[in-house]
Design a protein around this motif. Structure first.
Motif: not given
Lengths: 322, 322, 322, 322, 322, 322
Positions: F5-9, F33-42, F91-97
């Motif tokens: 999936v292409p994302r805005i970096i 539509r943010l990354p899942r927590i397993d898709e980011v390093s922190q 800030q890195q925001v992620a979705d932890a499910g």
């Protein structure tokens, strides 16, 4: 079960079902879970359903209004923090159920409503009617000892003359009432009217019948305080009858009604205005035109239930005042 | 735009709007996108809306039935593959719009419907009525030259006597019709009735009025073929009037109606039965009790539109037969 | 949380989330709560969403079909008692998510779908597509090694030529496929067609393209067994592609679709028919035309999810067979 | 008003409100507009609401089931033509209202239901329970003098062991009942089960608990007559308890439920099957899992009301038989 | 029936159907029940439906907007009390029906709309367009003699560049219009925008295209009067085109739209603002993005109908002014 | 597909899916539509779903809240124009499910939520919880390092003591939190409370627990600015936890909730108030009581999604400030 419901008792007054013992979704849906009239020895205030909608000109369905408003009133609790009054402690409120009226004859229905209301008013001080369409306001005004100042919340004037040759419909109750001398023409007003009319004569005739108007578009400028003030100045200490067509609310707040018009009041504005009626001399009230088939998630029903609650609160607050 | 709509023309016959040029969701919603009656020089068959629901005893709203059925008929196409007949080629079908009838007087309404239908029948061979509640069947039966065999699809008998003292309601048209001599008592039948009655007298009185019954629970055994056969045997070549109360369908297939009863027909069963009417001598028909406020995603409206389509197809097939 | 979901493991096969540890309403809605394709090392069967509806001619909205079907598939469990087969144990099934296709260009979209499907088919044996409108069947047929026998469940033929000059829409995939040589013209058939056509030429042209028809009205006579038999006879052991337009179901069973026609199949009939496909040689399948804006309480979505489940079960049953 | 409702009286038996005097949409919504238990001196059969849904595993909301089924039962009339029996004449049926049970403790709730039902059964012969979720079947089976043959209509087996460590939920009542010796393991059966299971062990364990199964897919072959016959053979003249999870119906017929599965029974099939129970020895019954938030136009509520009506009719028919 | 509808006539002007003779729910649903364009000899103002939604990026369905708005306009009456003007007396307003445009080609559709609008503008002074998605604003701006000041009510800017490579979608009309020189860059503004953007460049680019912005969050401070004043100052006496995306309203007031954003205007605020346009020099207008599949009880449709009514009233008021 | 999936970096920060490449209706519905927590390093900020509603006293269904809010958040874009801040860049925001919690034991659920939140807070700075019912606020307050000032948006006080003997329900979290010393009693306040209470003791006890109140009826006078000012004065620079019960909104703006009360805030008022929190020291937040079964066209879900977005924006704005 029905024969052993725990209730909140205050002195001689029998209040709603105790919600800490019976969940709110359980048991019979009387208004605010109050006792039925046959469960109390006397009642100061009575809730009366009038399931009748044969007077409507557009979307029918208000015949299901009374049961819908009652089902939507299960969340009401007994203490009104805005008015600082326990609503069901100083006055006995009871639910008289529904009047059985003929759906096929408007004339029979109007007679039966007047007769039923008169009979109730021999036993009680105040009747709060749950409609039904706006036709029911006329027999209720007949039953109340008049003339009275009518505070009429509605998107429409409801002072038309006839419609399809019919003199008694949901568009005509206040013209008929004026003709019958039931209105104190120095004290009536419409609140929240808006939307197009047939001709400018609609307004000029309305003035002759004794009504002032606070149109919905003026509410932005007036604010709730101004609106309450205008009503209080017009009504004074006259005996006052409050008639709330739920379509006074914007369709966003009350989709479940028969002749919706965009640009209406919010429920917050309406409830705040009603709260100011604690200083008025209310002698009767109705809440009409709730058409459940068009409601969603009970939002119209809940708004109507709160309207009823604030009216009962105003009565309690006045009674509570020194 | 309205004045330049391309249509499917077959010989002298003007058919539906051409859907390859005008998308189905565009333009006026006449029935099946057929021409309005003022757009054709003559019409063999006419669709007539009767937006009237003051005769209902439970959920109102069938006054919005005609516009809802028309909106739900936008997908109908001109060729019926099951009957192998082009429906709008051999007969000119046109939409006559709605009759304007008084919502506040059942008597006035019935008179107006009879008058309107008679006027139409001077110009056309067949009227397919879109109700409205079942009250409308009575004036339509008066307008059709009778007595006729009535094939009545309904969850209910509709042969009650009075209701709240009213002789003319949606529960009484066929008793009144029988009393007025409009029925051929040797050829009538109810199809799809089910659900509880008041007493066993309901059924015995019904028999006296000339009706046989194919109750819904028998459909499982009979099947569509058996049902069609039973109807054909009962009706024979009598002039026949078909009255379809949409509540003959199960509420799953027709939620949008006023007095739903579980355990009804499927739309597949109903449509297949109607297809068998190509061999009957139809003289009139109605589709009633579509209450859009209770419909969802137009499933009731679409079922009603298909009912109308199969009736028109039966007419076309008979005309097409040698 | 997403990174630690307990799953049902059978040998090397990673199955659905373990519902005794994670409630069914919790967590990501992949199809049947199966692993995403990036969570498995290889996949025998892949679920692919194609959110595209620019090819529709009436009610749009099937672009929301894939997410709706997935949300409606949360109740699916791993063992199929009717076929006596554990569906996710002998084959690795995974959810590949959605293809991102251009809503503003049908041509681009069709190319992207074909390309995406071909890429997947290099990694997997079988793709089950969740539409999207019926346009998507064409690129899927291109991606599957053909020619194939198409078993087409639909209210409509979908073998029209052009519509508004457009050759590629949801009404034309099977004509285009026939023209491109993708169909085995000795083995195709439509099941459940019904409702009116434009002309009788629609049917005769359809025959030339290689289709037999089991119209919906015949299902009453045939029964599920007969229907399954007719399909098996037609298809034999040809490579077969199953295309299920959800409007093959009656609107009562599938209101959430774009061009509903009354008189369709029940979900029980459709599922039983699909169960018989365990004896066929399936090479691909799609479920299309689920339009959630018209669905209610997910009944269409649930039906579609069960359709997918039975197709996966048929694959598992064949694999399980000796 | 509530204190003067005209009713249909047959000998000593007080029946429903007289609908020719009080419109069906007016007045309190007891089941079938029957008297409340405090309005009769004794009752042969009692309707009991159990608004409880803390045992559900997916969509909650069955706590609103009792009031919804009652509101949906306003159209029921007293004579059952299919069984040729006046349902409320030979037996006094009354509505006991709702049990007030704790939503926050399944254990407390189960105890309160058992206690409430036992108390009622000291005053009456038969309790028809309106759920609530299927958890309520267990305390009802405890309250009924057992062991009994359970005729269980459901899409699911409801004989799981535990779920999230909880032994008492809507998925486990019949396993617990079997363990407690409440079931006659020679006479129980499931009707209408379908949809996927966890493993094949679900079925084998189920057999050990004493259940035969008539899966939904077999209904097409069996027909209603075959299904009724199979049940009669299994149950014989054992004391029988009927438990109807409304999800035994197809989602088209009962969208308003918590764990819908495609491919279910039609309401016509279910009602016809229940009608055959006039020859059985019924000792108790429940109707559960009606979740009104997912219902539309009351179609689920109406189906449930008819289920209750047919069960009451079966009791009346047996009583009426010589 | 259609060929004999009584209408309100004022001098030479043919107005709406007379609602005292034809109930509002009866008859054809032209906008405000006005005459079709083929029923009048000339028209000053024309209502034009453009059922097109192939330019949407999220929820489709606005293709059903024109018929929905018309159905929702049945309650409009001819006299505007807030502006004190009879709306249909001093100007002939007529309904031109729908343009038939290609759903499969955005380019073809835009050309057809421009062509159709130009043809109409040779016969009339003002076209009020009922969309359809916002793509339709571009061809309408081409058809109106420009450059014009655009008063754009919307939650979004709609001045994006491309989306999926497509230059012409519902998100780009005003950028394209600016590029084509159709805008008077000294007089345009957005009203009611809110919700997140892609980047800050969205706003800076928008400024370059000639737009000022009144974001929704500022409306609380500005009030309706301030908002009207800001618009009047910006627009002055320039020829002005009003484009109302119904999503300018809060989702509570307009759920039936494709890309809803929380925090919008109320219908009362929007209507009051439009009323102030009686002093502007309006040359064209559109109401777009009404997606009926997401509407409830017609509240979005009614809001849109009132928007149209106030725009027509502004025209009438200006014409009526000396 | 999911794995590409292409994302805005932005720098090191991985943002939402690129909507110019993947349509908003396609792909997995993580929050915004943010990354899942397993898709980011922190992750600096984490979204956590808690699908739990066993603590509700009226309408259940908030267990479906997390997935509904996520589905309703697909339209969120990354730049907040009102705060002039790119929300997902600094800030890195992620979705932890979702947390998997026991629906059958409130105690187990509360423990699991606290445990899960604590584990997350070891990896992240801030958790935004998507409920679930209001019970979840208690374990979240335990997990956040306290005592904290609670800013509580709600129609209700939620400081009751017990209900049916249960100490831990959706009506008691803040009393329990106060008792456990989790609240800074000098800094808490309720915003938007309204509707009736049990007794005046509800309010006096509430004061003792450390709460000030801004009742909904005062919002008309205060305005958004006044409301924001009152909150800022009360909270100061204390660590603050924001708890938003969606029923703080009027039912018109949030029908999809469990205990709706008329007279609430508009979404515009709520969002503007939240925007002012950029100056506060936020340490945690929740959005609770979204019950999708009562929502319509996602208007409640969209409001909740925007609430979440403004909270994330406030965090970003504070981080962005010097």
């Amino acid at each position: 079960m029905a024969d052993s419901v725990p209730r909140i008792i205050t002195g001689d007054t029998i209040g709603p079902v105790d919600s800490t013992a019976v969940p709110r979704y359980a048991g019979e849906a009387t208004f605010a879970r109050l006792p039925r009239i046959d469960e109390v020895s006397q009642a100061d205030v009575v809730i009366l359903g009038v399931p009748f909608d044969s007077g409507v000109s557009y979307r029918p369905g208000a015949r299901f209004g009374p049961s819908h408003i009652r089902e939507s009133s299960r969340l009401l609790r007994p203490y009104n923090p805005a008015l600082q009054v326990p609503v069901f402690a100083s006055q006995q409120v009871a639910d008289a159920g529904d009047l059985a009226v003929n759906p096929f004859s408007i004339d029979d229905a109007i007679s039966a409503i007047e007769r039923g209301a008169r009979a109730l008013l021999e036993r009680t001080r105040f009747v709060l009617t749950l409609g039904g369409d706006h036709t029911v306001a006329l027999p209720m005004l007949r039953a109340v000892r008049g003339p009275v100042a009518v505070i009429h919340f509605d998107a429409h004037l409801d002072t038309w003359d006839t419609y399809f040759g019919a003199a008694y419909t949901h568009g005509t109750p206040f013209r008929r009432a004026a003709e019958e001398g039931l209105l104190d023409r120095t004290g009536c007003l419409h609140v929240g009217t808006r939307g197009p009319l047939y001709t400018d004569a609609d307004l000029s005739q309305d003035v002759e019948l004794g009504f002032q108007v606070i149109p919905a578009p003026e509410v932005d400028q007036l604010g709730v305080t101004g609106m309450a003030e205008r009503i209080a100045q017009r009504v004074g200490d006259r005996p006052a009858y409050v008639s709330v067509d739920i379509d006074v609310l914007d369709p966003a707040h009350a989709p479940g009604t028969g002749t919706p018009e965009a640009g209406g009041l919010t429920s917050r504005e309406l409830l705040a205005t009603l709260r100011s009626f604690a200083r008025l001399n209310l002698v009767g009230a109705d809440i009409v035109e709730v058409a459940p088939a068009y409601d969603y998630a009970q939002i119209t029903g809940i708004a109507a239930a709160h309207v009823g609650y604030e009216l009962l609160s105003a009565l309690a607050a006045r009674k509570a005042a020194p």
